[in-house]
Design a protein around this motif. Structure first.
Motif, PDB file in Angstrom:
ATOM      1  N   PHE A 376     -58.632 -56.227-134.494  1.00 44.67           N
ATOM      2  CA  PHE A 376     -57.666 -56.602-136.009  1.00 44.67           C
ATOM      3  C   PHE A 376     -56.713 -55.720-137.093  1.00 44.67           C
ATOM      4  O   PHE A 376     -57.925 -55.429-138.002  1.00 44.67           O
ATOM      5  CB  PHE A 376     -57.956 -58.243-136.706  1.00 44.67           C
ATOM      6  CG  PHE A 376     -58.252 -59.265-135.467  1.00 44.67           C
ATOM      7  CD1 PHE A 376     -56.873 -60.241-135.209  1.00 44.67           C
ATOM      8  CD2 PHE A 376     -59.256 -59.696-134.240  1.00 44.67           C
ATOM      9  CE1 PHE A 376     -57.287 -61.642-133.658  1.00 44.67           C
ATOM     10  CE2 PHE A 376     -58.994 -60.491-133.535  1.00 44.67           C
ATOM     11  CZ  PHE A 376     -58.230 -61.584-133.467  1.00 44.67           C
ATOM     12  N   ASP A 377     -56.109 -55.909-136.796  1.00 40.31           N
ATOM     13  CA  ASP A 377     -55.599 -55.465-138.630  1.00 40.31           C
ATOM     14  C   ASP A 377     -55.331 -55.953-139.989  1.00 40.31           C
ATOM     15  O   ASP A 377     -54.529 -56.741-140.404  1.00 40.31           O
ATOM     16  CB  ASP A 377     -54.282 -54.840-138.038  1.00 40.31           C
ATOM     17  CG  ASP A 377     -53.722 -53.695-139.776  1.00 40.31           C
ATOM     18  OD1 ASP A 377     -54.164 -53.433-140.087  1.00 40.31           O
ATOM     19  OD2 ASP A 377     -51.843 -54.535-139.820  1.00 40.31           O
ATOM     20  N   ALA A 378     -57.200 -56.280-139.684  1.00 32.31           N
ATOM     21  CA  ALA A 378     -57.572 -58.231-141.225  1.00 32.31           C
ATOM     22  C   ALA A 378     -58.920 -56.716-141.075  1.00 32.31           C
ATOM     23  O   ALA A 378     -59.747 -56.993-140.201  1.00 32.31           O
ATOM     24  CB  ALA A 378     -57.209 -59.095-140.811  1.00 32.31           C
ATOM     25  N   PRO A 379     -59.566 -57.398-142.143  1.00 33.36           N
ATOM     26  CA  PRO A 379     -60.188 -56.867-142.854  1.00 33.36           C
ATOM     27  C   PRO A 379     -61.577 -58.252-142.517  1.00 33.36           C
ATOM     28  O   PRO A 379     -63.052 -58.116-142.229  1.00 33.36           O
ATOM     29  CB  PRO A 379     -60.967 -56.687-144.302  1.00 33.36           C
ATOM     30  CG  PRO A 379     -58.949 -57.719-144.270  1.00 33.36           C
ATOM     31  CD  PRO A 379     -58.626 -57.701-143.647  1.00 33.36           C
ATOM     32  N   THR A 380     -61.004 -59.469-142.540  1.00 30.11           N
ATOM     33  CA  THR A 380     -61.851 -60.748-142.109  1.00 30.11           C
ATOM     34  C   THR A 380     -61.149 -61.648-141.705  1.00 30.11           C
ATOM     35  O   THR A 380     -60.133 -61.389-141.044  1.00 30.11           O
ATOM     36  CB  THR A 380     -61.959 -61.992-143.857  1.00 30.11           C
ATOM     37  OG1 THR A 380     -60.987 -61.939-143.963  1.00 30.11           O
ATOM     38  CG2 THR A 380     -62.841 -60.696-144.302  1.00 30.11           C
ATOM     39  N   THR A 417     -42.280 -48.021-156.695  1.00 25.98           N
ATOM     40  CA  THR A 417     -42.229 -48.599-154.981  1.00 25.98           C
ATOM     41  C   THR A 417     -43.754 -48.227-154.273  1.00 25.98           C
ATOM     42  O   THR A 417     -44.216 -47.668-155.059  1.00 25.98           O
ATOM     43  CB  THR A 417     -41.633 -47.297-153.842  1.00 25.98           C
ATOM     44  OG1 THR A 417     -39.851 -47.536-154.341  1.00 25.98           O
ATOM     45  CG2 THR A 417     -41.509 -47.463-153.216  1.00 25.98           C
ATOM     46  N   ARG A 418     -43.963 -49.263-154.009  1.00 31.12           N
ATOM     47  CA  ARG A 418     -45.444 -49.691-153.134  1.00 31.12           C
ATOM     48  C   ARG A 418     -45.446 -49.899-152.170  1.00 31.12           C
ATOM     49  O   ARG A 418     -44.402 -50.679-151.446  1.00 31.12           O
ATOM     50  CB  ARG A 418     -46.130 -50.238-154.776  1.00 31.12           C
ATOM     51  CG  ARG A 418     -46.273 -51.293-154.345  1.00 31.12           C
ATOM     52  CD  ARG A 418     -47.386 -51.835-155.954  1.00 31.12           C
ATOM     53  NE  ARG A 418     -47.690 -52.864-155.553  1.00 31.12           N
ATOM     54  CZ  ARG A 418     -47.897 -53.995-154.854  1.00 31.12           C
ATOM     55  NH1 ARG A 418     -48.542 -53.207-154.447  1.00 31.12           N
ATOM     56  NH2 ARG A 418     -48.137 -54.532-155.319  1.00 31.12           N
ATOM     57  N   GLU A 419     -46.590 -49.429-151.019  1.00 27.56           N
ATOM     58  CA  GLU A 419     -46.805 -50.327-149.720  1.00 27.56           C
ATOM     59  C   GLU A 419     -47.642 -51.850-150.228  1.00 27.56           C
ATOM     60  O   GLU A 419     -48.036 -52.310-150.794  1.00 27.56           O
ATOM     61  CB  GLU A 419     -47.195 -49.816-148.932  1.00 27.56           C
ATOM     62  CG  GLU A 419     -47.859 -50.197-148.335  1.00 27.56           C
ATOM     63  CD  GLU A 419     -48.979 -49.905-147.400  1.00 27.56           C
ATOM     64  OE1 GLU A 419     -49.329 -49.607-146.119  1.00 27.56           O
ATOM     65  OE2 GLU A 419     -48.666 -47.694-147.325  1.00 27.56           O
ATOM     66  N   VAL A 420     -47.101 -52.557-149.224  1.00 22.51           N
ATOM     67  CA  VAL A 420     -47.697 -53.977-149.794  1.00 22.51           C
ATOM     68  C   VAL A 420     -48.221 -54.705-148.764  1.00 22.51           C
ATOM     69  O   VAL A 420     -47.722 -54.363-147.380  1.00 22.51           O
ATOM     70  CB  VAL A 420     -46.185 -55.227-150.274  1.00 22.51           C
ATOM     71  CG1 VAL A 420     -47.318 -56.627-149.908  1.00 22.51           C
ATOM     72  CG2 VAL A 420     -45.275 -55.260-151.271  1.00 22.51           C
ATOM     73  N   THR A 421     -49.491 -54.739-148.813  1.00 26.61           N
ATOM     74  CA  THR A 421     -50.296 -54.897-147.338  1.00 26.61           C
ATOM     75  C   THR A 421     -50.583 -56.590-147.175  1.00 26.61           C
ATOM     76  O   THR A 421     -51.359 -56.677-146.213  1.00 26.61           O
ATOM     77  CB  THR A 421     -51.938 -54.119-148.056  1.00 26.61           C
ATOM     78  OG1 THR A 421     -52.436 -54.934-148.001  1.00 26.61           O
ATOM     79  CG2 THR A 421     -51.463 -53.044-147.500  1.00 26.61           C
ATOM     80  N   PHE A 422     -50.171 -57.261-147.871  1.00 25.21           N
ATOM     81  CA  PHE A 422     -50.828 -58.870-148.018  1.00 25.21           C
ATOM     82  C   PHE A 422     -51.909 -59.115-147.701  1.00 25.21           C
ATOM     83  O   PHE A 422     -52.536 -60.140-147.080  1.00 25.21           O
ATOM     84  CB  PHE A 422     -49.678 -59.377-146.660  1.00 25.21           C
ATOM     85  CG  PHE A 422     -48.179 -59.016-146.794  1.00 25.21           C
ATOM     86  CD1 PHE A 422     -47.544 -60.120-147.967  1.00 25.21           C
ATOM     87  CD2 PHE A 422     -47.184 -57.999-146.312  1.00 25.21           C
ATOM     88  CE1 PHE A 422     -46.187 -59.453-147.457  1.00 25.21           C
ATOM     89  CE2 PHE A 422     -46.045 -57.989-145.694  1.00 25.21           C
ATOM     90  CZ  PHE A 422     -45.483 -58.760-146.762  1.00 25.21           C
ATOM     91  N   LEU A 423     -52.574 -58.080-148.641  1.00 24.03           N
ATOM     92  CA  LEU A 423     -54.633 -58.247-148.560  1.00 24.03           C
ATOM     93  C   LEU A 423     -54.317 -58.287-150.022  1.00 24.03           C
ATOM     94  O   LEU A 423     -53.810 -58.460-150.635  1.00 24.03           O
ATOM     95  CB  LEU A 423     -54.967 -57.162-148.243  1.00 24.03           C
ATOM     96  CG  LEU A 423     -54.789 -57.304-146.365  1.00 24.03           C
ATOM     97  CD1 LEU A 423     -55.680 -56.129-145.932  1.00 24.03           C
ATOM     98  CD2 LEU A 423     -55.843 -58.344-145.954  1.00 24.03           C
ATOM     99  N   ARG A 424     -55.683 -59.570-150.870  1.00 24.89           N
ATOM    100  CA  ARG A 424     -56.139 -59.314-151.833  1.00 24.89           C
ATOM    101  C   ARG A 424     -56.300 -58.490-152.805  1.00 24.89           C
ATOM    102  O   ARG A 424     -57.362 -57.884-151.744  1.00 24.89           O
ATOM    103  CB  ARG A 424     -56.917 -60.139-152.056  1.00 24.89           C
ATOM    104  CG  ARG A 424     -56.996 -60.847-153.390  1.00 24.89           C
ATOM    105  CD  ARG A 424     -58.167 -62.594-153.942  1.00 24.89           C
ATOM    106  NE  ARG A 424     -59.331 -61.935-152.609  1.00 24.89           N
ATOM    107  CZ  ARG A 424     -60.451 -63.045-152.789  1.00 24.89           C
ATOM    108  NH1 ARG A 424     -59.475 -64.455-153.277  1.00 24.89           N
ATOM    109  NH2 ARG A 424     -61.233 -63.513-151.722  1.00 24.89           N
ATOM    110  N   PRO A 425     -56.493 -57.594-153.472  1.00 23.00           N
ATOM    111  CA  PRO A 425     -57.004 -56.180-153.874  1.00 23.00           C
ATOM    112  C   PRO A 425     -58.029 -56.638-154.254  1.00 23.00           C
ATOM    113  O   PRO A 425     -58.771 -57.345-154.709  1.00 23.00           O
ATOM    114  CB  PRO A 425     -56.325 -55.251-154.886  1.00 23.00           C
ATOM    115  CG  PRO A 425     -55.072 -56.934-155.222  1.00 23.00           C
ATOM    116  CD  PRO A 425     -54.834 -58.279-153.952  1.00 23.00           C
TER     117      PRO A 425
END
Length: 425
Positions: A376-380, A417-425
């Motif tokens: 999955f393209d997700a850590p959890t 400008t920056r990338e947004v991943t929708f993951l908590r930093p």
């Protein structure tokens, strides 16, 4: 070629490990594994979640992609959906069914689904839908394992010659025997249909998966018949009850007794939150019932509960892309499974739990096990459900069979400008 996957987070863990794939199996799992000798590839997963293959325990591939044919279901109700399907089924051909099912199974593979159980309407003297799905089953062999359920959409006894058609369907290649007792003409016919399904399954050594009590009517109580027949015939582990939405309307005393009998029988339970969230409660004027089975009570009792997709763009459900994770996301809300451990358990309900119901490998990712896995393209697990994350990579037998390059989102603000991943930093 051997493949070393670095920095993989396995389901149920929170720290990355390396996974070595060799000869179609998982050869080693551990931290900082040495690269194998000889020709090999290395892929850094960057802490992404790795799970066993997704499993679809309940879908109707013969009906997928028929939304709007021959007309739309304007009310969105179960009953208009049945009427629309009765018109569409007249134009079915094996090639028509195969083409639509082939497309959706390709979608499913992209999501990491490697085992599918599809119900197929056998209320047709020519068994056209079965012929089409048998063709697809052969085409996908070794890539996606497809089980076919002989499903009497109009009833075993409510449809002329229904019992004989069920037998023919089993003899001609159905892996599982199905039923729909709450749709039979009388309670007595419903009980008799369950008993017929069990007789047929025992005669031909087949598994059982019955559409049971998919209604808001709290007088529909056929799952107790399924439990009783399972106990009496010693068929624990071979029987699945799908939907059982009426269970949500039973009084507490009866439900308590029933859950204990289901546990004694060891039934597998499949809930279908996408379809049933929109089809049930249609007679309620408020409050509208959720129209689902008692998932939390069944899980608490130690029963095997799985999540099914049910429909993909058909007369009953016009949405869906064949992704079990969408079903899990809806289940988090619909079933109030938003607790921390519950959110992670949702991944088991679309992987190892349905694998048990289908009787396929449910041992998870392990040394010596098949190199069938999903990245999955997700850590959890929680992030995977929350974002309905794309599948970064899908492997079957050590071979990469699907990849997804997730979209990149950039946002420009006064800070730059920056990338947004929708993951908590």
């Amino acid at each position: 070629m051997d493949l070393l996957l670095r920095n993989a987070v396995l389901l149920g863990t929170d720290h990355p490990v390396d996974v070595l794939v060799a000869g179609g199996t998982v050869a080693a799992i551990g931290a900082d594994l040495p690269a194998p000798d000889g020709e090999h590839e290395v892929e850094d997963l960057g802490g992404r979640l790795v799970t066993p293959p997704l499993v679809e325990p309940h879908i109707h591939l013969d009906a997928v992609l028929t939304v709007g044919q021959p007309r739309q279901n304007e009310t969105g109700s179960l009953f208009e959906g049945i009427a629309v399907w009765a018109e569409r089924v007249k134009t079915l051909t094996p090639d028509d069914v195969a083409a639509r099912a082939r497309e959706v199974m390709t979608w499913q593979l992209a999501w990491g689904v490697q085992s599918v159980r599809s119900h197929v309407d056998v209320c047709d003297p020519d068994l056209r839908a079965l012929a089409g799905l048998k063709q697809v089953r052969e085409e996908f062999a070794g890539l996606v394992d497809l089980q076919l359920v002989a499903f009497p959409q109009q009833g075993v006894y409510g449809f002329a010659g229904g019992a004989d058609l069920m037998r023919r369907a089993v003899e001609e290649g159905c892996d599982v025997v199905g039923g729909i007792p709450h749709y039979e003409l009388t309670r007595e016919d419903g009980v008799a249909s369950v008993q017929y399904v069990f007789d047929l399954a025992q005669e031909y050594d087949r598994l059982i998966d019955i559409h049971c009590d998919e209604t808001d009517d709290d007088h529909a109580r056929f799952v107790e018949v399924m439990a009783a027949e399972t106990i009496k015939r010693g068929m624990t582990g071979r029987v699945t009850a799908s939907h059982t939405t009426a269970m949500g309307s039973y009084n507490a005393a009866y439900a308590y007794r029933l859950v204990n009998n289901i546990k004694r029988a060891g039934l597998h339970m499949v809930t279908n939150p996408l379809d049933n969230s929109v089809l049930q409660g249609r007679f309620d004027v408020g409050p509208v019932r959720r129209g689902q089975t008692r998932v939390k009570e069944l899980v608490a009792a130690g029963l095997n509960v799985a999540i099914g997709h049910d429909s993909v763009m058909d007369p009953w459900y016009p949405l869906g892309v064949g992704d079990p994770l969408q079903s899990a996301f809806v289940m988090a809300h619909y079933g109030q499974m938003s607790g921390a451990s519950e959110l992670e358990y949702l991944l088991e309900m679309v992987t190892t739990n349905p694998a048990k119901a289908l009787g396929v490998d449910s041992g998870g990712i392990r040394v010596g096990g098949p190199a069938d896995l999903v990245v999955f393209d997700a850590p959890t697990a929680t992030d995977a459900v929350r974002r309905i994350s794309p599948r970064w990579l899908v492997m079957r037998g050590g071979e990469v069979v699907a990849r997804t390059a997730p979209a990149t989102t950039t946002v420009t603000t006064p800070a730059g400008t920056r990338e947004v991943t929708f993951l908590r930093p």
